[in-house]
Design a protein around this motif. Sequence first.
Motif, PDB file in Angstrom:
ATOM      1  N   ILE A   1       0.900  -1.219  -0.012  1.00 33.46           N
ATOM      2  CA  ILE A   1       0.155   0.013   0.021  1.00 33.46           C
ATOM      3  C   ILE A   1       1.212   1.275   0.030  1.00 33.46           C
ATOM      4  O   ILE A   1       0.815   2.166  -0.727  1.00 33.46           O
ATOM      5  N   CYS A   2       2.060   1.337   0.844  1.00 34.32           N
ATOM      6  CA  CYS A   2       2.795   2.436   0.800  1.00 34.32           C
ATOM      7  C   CYS A   2       3.381   2.848  -0.400  1.00 34.32           C
ATOM      8  O   CYS A   2       3.631   3.997  -0.973  1.00 34.32           O
ATOM      9  N   SER A   3       3.992   1.777  -1.118  1.00 35.79           N
ATOM     10  CA  SER A   3       4.499   2.044  -2.375  1.00 35.79           C
ATOM     11  C   SER A   3       3.636   2.397  -3.679  1.00 35.79           C
ATOM     12  O   SER A   3       3.995   3.133  -4.267  1.00 35.79           O
TER      13      SER A   3
ATOM     14  N   ASP B   1      -6.792   8.648   1.750  1.00 34.25           N
ATOM     15  CA  ASP B   1      -7.327   7.723   2.455  1.00 34.25           C
ATOM     16  C   ASP B   1      -6.519   7.051   3.059  1.00 34.25           C
ATOM     17  O   ASP B   1      -6.219   6.839   4.387  1.00 34.25           O
ATOM     18  N   HIS B   2      -5.305   6.699   2.139  1.00 30.81           N
ATOM     19  CA  HIS B   2      -4.093   5.914   2.901  1.00 30.81           C
ATOM     20  C   HIS B   2      -3.400   7.102   3.849  1.00 30.81           C
ATOM     21  O   HIS B   2      -2.823   6.611   5.031  1.00 30.81           O
ATOM     22  N   ALA B   3      -3.138   8.214   3.532  1.00 30.83           N
ATOM     23  CA  ALA B   3      -2.461   9.220   4.196  1.00 30.83           C
ATOM     24  C   ALA B   3      -2.931   9.458   5.678  1.00 30.83           C
ATOM     25  O   ALA B   3      -2.459   9.550   6.608  1.00 30.83           O
TER      26      ALA B   3
ATOM     27  N   LYS C   1      -4.580   7.140   7.392  1.00 32.18           N
ATOM     28  CA  LYS C   1      -4.220   5.766   8.140  1.00 32.18           C
ATOM     29  C   LYS C   1      -2.655   5.572   8.555  1.00 32.18           C
ATOM     30  O   LYS C   1      -2.388   4.952   9.325  1.00 32.18           O
ATOM     31  N   CYS C   2      -1.867   5.932   7.665  1.00 31.56           N
ATOM     32  CA  CYS C   2      -0.404   5.880   7.618  1.00 31.56           C
ATOM     33  C   CYS C   2       0.223   7.088   7.955  1.00 31.56           C
ATOM     34  O   CYS C   2       0.294   8.025   7.291  1.00 31.56           O
ATOM     35  N   ASP C   3       0.912   7.210   9.208  1.00 30.92           N
ATOM     36  CA  ASP C   3       1.443   8.287   9.705  1.00 30.92           C
ATOM     37  C   ASP C   3       2.645   8.742   8.815  1.00 30.92           C
ATOM     38  O   ASP C   3       2.812   9.898   8.373  1.00 30.92           O
ATOM     39  N   HIS C   4       3.466   7.824   8.361  1.00 32.83           N
ATOM     40  CA  HIS C   4       4.525   8.109   7.323  1.00 32.83           C
ATOM     41  C   HIS C   4       4.127   8.944   6.166  1.00 32.83           C
ATOM     42  O   HIS C   4       4.478   9.962   5.822  1.00 32.83           O
ATOM     43  N   CYS C   5       3.159   7.982   5.299  1.00 33.57           N
ATOM     44  CA  CYS C   5       2.556   8.682   4.222  1.00 33.57           C
ATOM     45  C   CYS C   5       1.805  10.057   4.490  1.00 33.57           C
ATOM     46  O   CYS C   5       2.061  10.933   3.470  1.00 33.57           O
ATOM     47  N   GLY C   6       1.329   9.982   5.562  1.00 33.80           N
ATOM     48  CA  GLY C   6       0.516  11.390   5.875  1.00 33.80           C
ATOM     49  C   GLY C   6       1.373  12.433   6.022  1.00 33.80           C
ATOM     50  O   GLY C   6       1.098  13.630   5.479  1.00 33.80           O
TER      51      GLY C   6
HETATM   52 ZN   LIG Z   1       1.980   4.310   3.944  1.00 30.78          ZN
END
Ligand SMILES: [Zn+2]
Lengths: 310, 185
Positions: free
Chosen positions: A3-5, A29-31, A33-38
């Motif tokens: 998901i992150c890639s 949506d992913h941002a 849920k995911c701190d890093h990508c957010g």
């Molecule tokens: Zn991510």
Amino acid sequence: MSICSEFEHLLEKMMADEIAPAETEQLRDHARKCDHCGSLLKLQEDLSAAGQMETELPSEDLQGVRYAVLRSIHLRSLPSTISTGRAGRTRVGLARLIWAAGLAAAVFVGGFFLGNFWSTSHGDPGSALIRQVYNDARKEKSLREVENSPLMYSNVSFSRVDDQKLSLSFDVARHVDLTAGPEDPLVRDLLIQALLNPSPLGARLKAISFAETNRDPEVKRALILSMLNDPSVAVRLKTESNLLNYKNDSEVQAAFLQVLRKEESVQLRLVALDYLVGNNVSQETLRAVVRDLRSQGETAVLRKAVAYLH
Amino acid sequence: MDRTDNILIQESLSGSMGAFDDLMERYQGLVYKVALSYGGRREHALDITQNVFLSVYEKLDSLRADASFKPWLLRITYHESINWLRKQRRHQDHEPVDENAPLLGRTHTQEEVLLWQEKAECLTRSLSCLNPKHRLAVTLKYYEGMSIREISGVLECSEMMVKNILYRSLEKLRQRLVQTGRVFQ
Ligand SMILES: [Zn+2]
């Protein structure tokens, strides 16, 4: 693909403005849920916003930079002479802005500098000037008459085209006496040329005096170039005092800043400093000047400049 | 109507200093802003800008007639900035970029603008952690609003590479901001 890639792929699309609305939703949506990508998405948005902020340009200083570049180009081209080929293409025009001391003969007073042309088989023998050159040369003339001809040749070069023909290249100047009103464009052109083309010291000083009543912006620019480039301190001082009449003029301000930074004569620099202070130069610019002066080990001008700082 | 870059270049090549001045005036802001991203301070950015235009004048006749001026100019700006950074290191008087220092040349007015400006300036400062090439890509993309295609023309690489550089720059910046405790909310 994790998901992150996949997010990476979508973020790259967003940076390229190639992202579809549905994909934007997916990315956000992913941002969430995911701190890093957010934090990456937030950073991309912050950068976009930061980049939109206007950077205030130091326009006075940039104008100074341009003068410095032009000045440096003039100085570098000093030893080069007018020649054919590549150098000729880039230097012929420049040569008109250069003071060539050797050319500053008295005959140039009031002279008319017409630039160089080629009287080869490709030339334009129909032009009035070339006709005049031929007429003048056809007469039977003594050495004295040739020497005192109203047409003056300089920068002459010969080369052989074939057994029948020589190629001639030269500048021609002709002495002219006229009367004209002070507003005549010819007066402006003559003032500019007297300041920028090879002319004797007296002629340059006289041109500066006449320029005092002329408010043409191109005359002003010629005065600025003269103040920054003329080899004679006397001329530079006179142009400087003439330019003092231009109150709150950004071009003149930029030129005075250059004087303050680059001029050898302390006298000129002190006058430049007075002008700048009298014409609302910013404290920030003044501080930058003080820094420069300090690094140059300047004393008299520095002391005066520091006194103007709040 | 404005004279095109090409006309100004041709006139400069035939010796018109006025045309070259116009060309410099047209691009001085762009060159200055890119130089500022390397020089960090106004005086340094002005020095770099001056070197760029001198170099442009020297090389002008090597610019192909069909090539466009802007990417070429930006490559020169990049190389002059790198040269400048190298010289700074050699002279050992490199002043480290102070990430807290306000950027010169900004005017502060209202309070909320001020707050946001501080944040934006801090972000701009943090670009100094990127390598020079990545910094150029980020500056051109976010600060000059250039497209990926235009940037690929300046960097002379593929568009895919530009996107990749931008992504990796974001990663690097994020790490940097976490390290210095400046995570933006
Ligand atoms: Zn991510």
